[in-house]
Enzyme design. Structure first.
Site, PDB file in Angstrom:
ATOM      1  N   LYS A   3      -5.714  -5.766   2.836  1.00  0.00           N
ATOM      2  CA  LYS A   3      -6.151  -7.167   2.923  1.00  0.00           C
ATOM      3  C   LYS A   3      -7.567  -7.229   3.481  1.00  0.00           C
ATOM      4  O   LYS A   3      -8.404  -7.998   2.996  1.00  0.00           O
ATOM      5  CB  LYS A   3      -5.174  -7.972   3.788  1.00  0.00           C
ATOM      6  CG  LYS A   3      -3.841  -8.201   3.091  1.00  0.00           C
ATOM      7  CD  LYS A   3      -2.776  -8.850   3.966  1.00  0.00           C
ATOM      8  CE  LYS A   3      -1.471  -8.970   3.170  1.00  0.00           C
ATOM      9  NZ  LYS A   3      -0.360  -9.569   3.933  1.00  0.00           N
ATOM     10  N   GLN A  49       1.480 -10.488  10.070  1.00  0.00           N
ATOM     11  CA  GLN A  49       2.103  -9.573   9.118  1.00  0.00           C
ATOM     12  C   GLN A  49       3.562  -9.337   9.501  1.00  0.00           C
ATOM     13  O   GLN A  49       3.868  -9.060  10.662  1.00  0.00           O
ATOM     14  CB  GLN A  49       1.322  -8.249   9.077  1.00  0.00           C
ATOM     15  CG  GLN A  49       1.794  -7.260   8.014  1.00  0.00           C
ATOM     16  CD  GLN A  49       1.472  -7.679   6.583  1.00  0.00           C
ATOM     17  OE1 GLN A  49       0.574  -8.482   6.337  1.00  0.00           O
ATOM     18  NE2 GLN A  49       2.211  -7.154   5.636  1.00  0.00           N
ATOM     19  N   ASP A  70      -0.321 -17.933   4.511  1.00  0.00           N
ATOM     20  CA  ASP A  70       0.853 -17.281   3.919  1.00  0.00           C
ATOM     21  C   ASP A  70       1.781 -18.312   3.264  1.00  0.00           C
ATOM     22  O   ASP A  70       2.653 -17.955   2.477  1.00  0.00           O
ATOM     23  CB  ASP A  70       1.668 -16.566   5.010  1.00  0.00           C
ATOM     24  CG  ASP A  70       1.415 -15.069   5.068  1.00  0.00           C
ATOM     25  OD1 ASP A  70       1.041 -14.488   4.031  1.00  0.00           O
ATOM     26  OD2 ASP A  70       1.617 -14.494   6.153  1.00  0.00           O
TER      27      ASP A  70
HETATM   28  N1  L34 Z   1       2.975 -12.269   6.769  1.00  0.00           N
HETATM   29  N2  L34 Z   1       3.895 -10.401   5.807  1.00  0.00           N
HETATM   30  C1  L34 Z   1       3.153 -11.508   5.699  1.00  0.00           C
HETATM   31  N3  L34 Z   1       2.583 -11.886   4.523  1.00  0.00           N
HETATM   32  C2  L34 Z   1       2.747 -11.135   3.409  1.00  0.00           C
HETATM   33  O1  L34 Z   1       2.243 -11.542   2.248  1.00  0.00           O
HETATM   34  C3  L34 Z   1       3.485  -9.953   3.497  1.00  0.00           C
HETATM   35  N4  L34 Z   1       3.646  -9.087   2.435  1.00  0.00           N
HETATM   36  C4  L34 Z   1       4.921  -8.387   2.288  1.00  0.00           C
HETATM   37  C5  L34 Z   1       5.226  -7.701   3.628  1.00  0.00           C
HETATM   38  N5  L34 Z   1       4.909  -8.527   4.776  1.00  0.00           N
HETATM   39  C6  L34 Z   1       4.085  -9.613   4.719  1.00  0.00           C
HETATM   40  C7  L34 Z   1       2.666  -8.327   1.929  1.00  0.00           C
HETATM   41  O2  L34 Z   1       1.485  -8.500   2.190  1.00  0.00           O
HETATM   42  C8  L34 Z   1       4.602  -7.389   1.185  1.00  0.00           C
HETATM   43  N6  L34 Z   1       3.163  -7.379   1.102  1.00  0.00           N
HETATM   44  C9  L34 Z   1       2.426  -6.457   0.317  1.00  0.00           C
HETATM   45  C10 L34 Z   1       1.038  -6.468   0.275  1.00  0.00           C
HETATM   46  C11 L34 Z   1       0.340  -5.541  -0.474  1.00  0.00           C
HETATM   47  C12 L34 Z   1       0.995  -4.605  -1.202  1.00  0.00           C
HETATM   48  C13 L34 Z   1       2.374  -4.579  -1.188  1.00  0.00           C
HETATM   49  C14 L34 Z   1       3.085  -5.504  -0.431  1.00  0.00           C
HETATM   50  C15 L34 Z   1       0.193  -3.586  -1.956  1.00  0.00           C
HETATM   51  O3  L34 Z   1      -0.997  -3.478  -1.772  1.00  0.00           O
HETATM   52  N7  L34 Z   1       0.823  -2.786  -2.794  1.00  0.00           N
HETATM   53  C16 L34 Z   1       0.156  -1.731  -3.549  1.00  0.00           C
HETATM   54  C17 L34 Z   1       0.501  -0.359  -3.013  1.00  0.00           C
HETATM   55  C18 L34 Z   1       0.156  -0.182  -1.593  1.00  0.00           C
HETATM   56  C19 L34 Z   1       0.697   1.119  -1.008  1.00  0.00           C
HETATM   57  O4  L34 Z   1       0.131   2.177  -1.339  1.00  0.00           O
HETATM   58  O5  L34 Z   1       1.660   1.067  -0.254  1.00  0.00           O
HETATM   59  C20 L34 Z   1       0.626  -1.812  -4.978  1.00  0.00           C
HETATM   60  O6  L34 Z   1      -0.081  -1.305  -5.852  1.00  0.00           O
HETATM   61  O7  L34 Z   1       1.724  -2.340  -5.193  1.00  0.00           O
END
Ligand code: L34
Length: 293
Positions: A52, A96, A119
Site C-alpha cells: 500500500k 490493517q 476502508d
Molecule cells: N483494514 N485490513 C484492512 N483493509 C484491507 O483492505 C485489508 N485487506 C485484507 C487483509 N486486511 C485488511 C487487504 O489489504 C486483504 N488485503 C490484501 C491486500 C493486498 C494484497 C492481498 C490482500 C496483495 O497485494 N496481494 C498480492 C500478493 C501479495 C503477496 O505476495 O502476498 C496479489 O497479487 O494478490
C-alpha cells in the site's frame, strides 16, 4: 479462456489516479495523504501494508505508517486512532486487519471517523452503501466491481453466486452486484457454511465470487462451463518449489477451474491488487471531499 489480469487493470487505474494527483498539485493543493496503522508482525499484513505504501508513492500520494507491537493495548490503539481522526494533514487512514485477539475489531472500526474511513468498514459507510448514498465502498468489493467493469463482463440479469458472507467482502459485494446501477443488476445468491447442496448452486452461477477463506475450495465440478470466476481468497501454503518455502493460492483450484470458465481472476495477480487501488481511489475521494464535505 481469459485471465482477468489484476496487474494490468490496477496499473491502468494507478495511471489515472497519478494524473489526478498531478492536477491537484498544479492547482496548488496538497497530494492525498493516506495513513495506515499496523499492529503486530503478521507477515501477510506487513506485505500488504508495504505494498500500500509503495502504491501511494507510485501515484504521488503522501503516506505514513504507524507501527505498534502486538502487545499494544486496546486503549492505546484507540488513542492512536483519535490522533489520526484529528490530524488535518491526513485525508484517510486504515487499521490493517487482523488486530491481536485482545483488541475488539468492532470497537476499533467504530472509533474511526467515517469521513476518514477509506476502508469503508465503519457502520456509517456500510449503512450509506446499503442505502445507495455516497460512501466509501469497502476496498475488496469495490475492486471486484471495477475488475468486472473494466473487463467488460456483462452483469445485468446474470446469476451471481457469492461464497461467503463476511462484513468486508461477501455481504457488501452481494449488495453491490444486486444494485440497480450500471455494471450491476445481477441476481445474487449468497452461500455460506450452512448452505445445502452448495455445488448445485455454484453450478448455476454465471459469475462466481469465491470469498470463503478455504484454500482451493472451488473445484472444477462446482463451476458451470463458460462462467466468470473471481477468486478473493489468498492463502500461504507450504511449497517445496519456492525459495520462500510457501506459495500463494486462492479459494479456487485455478489449474482445473480455469479450463472450464470464460474469465477467471488469478491469485496472486488478481483481487489483492485491486483492493489496493480501490483504497487509493477512496483516499483520492477523501482528499477531494467527494463523499463527505
Ligand atoms: N483494514 N485490513 C484492512 N483493509 C484491507 O483492505 C485489508 N485487506 C485484507 C487483509 N486486511 C485488511 C487487504 O489489504 C486483504 N488485503 C490484501 C491486500 C493486498 C494484497 C492481498 C490482500 C496483495 O497485494 N496481494 C498480492 C500478493 C501479495 C503477496 O505476495 O502476498 C496479489 O497479487 O494478490
Amino acid at each position: 479462456m481469459n485471465i482477468i489480469d489484476g496487474k494490468i487493470i490496477s496499473e491502468q487505474i494507478k495511471t489515472e489516479i497519478a494524473a489526478e494527483v498531478r492536477k491537484m498539485i498544479a492547482d496548488g493543493k496538497n497530494p492525498p495523504h493516506l495513513a495506515a496503522i499496523l499492529v503486530g508482525e503478521d507477515p501477510a499484513s506487513q506485505t500488504y501494508v508495504a505494498s500500500k505504501e509503495r502504491s501511494c508513492k507510485e501515484v504521488g500520494f503522501t503516506s505514513s505508517i504507524y507501527r505498534y507491537p502486538a502487545t499494544m493495548s486496546e486503549a492505546e490503539l484507540l488513542k492512536a486512532i483519535e490522533f489520526l481522526n484529528n490530524d488535518d494533514e491526513v485525508d484517510g487512514f486504515i487499521v490493517q486487519l487482523p488486530v491481536p485477539k485482545h483488541i475488539s475489531v468492532d470497537k476499533i472500526i467504530e472509533s474511526i471517523n467515517p469521513k476518514k474511513d477509506v476502508d469503508g468498514f465503519h457502520p456509517i459507510n456500510a449503512g450509506r452503501m446499503m442505502a445507495s448514498l455516497p460512501s466509501y465502498l469497502p476496498a475488496t468489493p469495490y475492486g471486484i466491481m471495477q475488475m468486472l467493469e473494466r473487463s467488460n463482463i456483462e452483469t445485468e440479469g446474470k446469476h451471481c453466486v457469492v461464497l461467503g458472507r463476511s462484513n468486508i467482502v461477501g455481504t457488501p459485494v452481494s449488495v453491490l452486484m444486486s444494485r440497480n446501477s450500471k455494471n450491476a443488476n445481477a441476481t445474487v445468491t449468497i452461500c455460506h457454511s450452512k448452505t445445502k447442496n452448495l455445488a448445485e448452486i455454484t453450478r448455476q452461477a454465471d459469475i462466481l465470487i469465491a470469498a470463503i477463506g478455504k484454500p482451493l475450495f472451488v473445484t472444477a465440478d462446482m463451476v458451470k462451463e463458460g462462467a466468470t470466476v473471481i477468486d478473493v481468497g489468498i492463502h500461504r501454503v507450504a511449497s517445496p518449489d519456492t525459495k520462500s518455502g510457501f506459495k500463494l493460492v486462492g479459494d479456487v483450484d485455478f489449474a482445473n477451474v480455469s479450463k472450464k470458465c470464460s474469465n477467471i481472476s488469478p491469485v496472486p495477480g488478481g483481487v489483492g491488487l485491486m483492493t489496493i487501488v480501490s483504497l487509493l481511489e477512496n483516499t483520492l475521494k477523501a482528499a477531494k471531499k467527494e463523499v463527505y464535505k
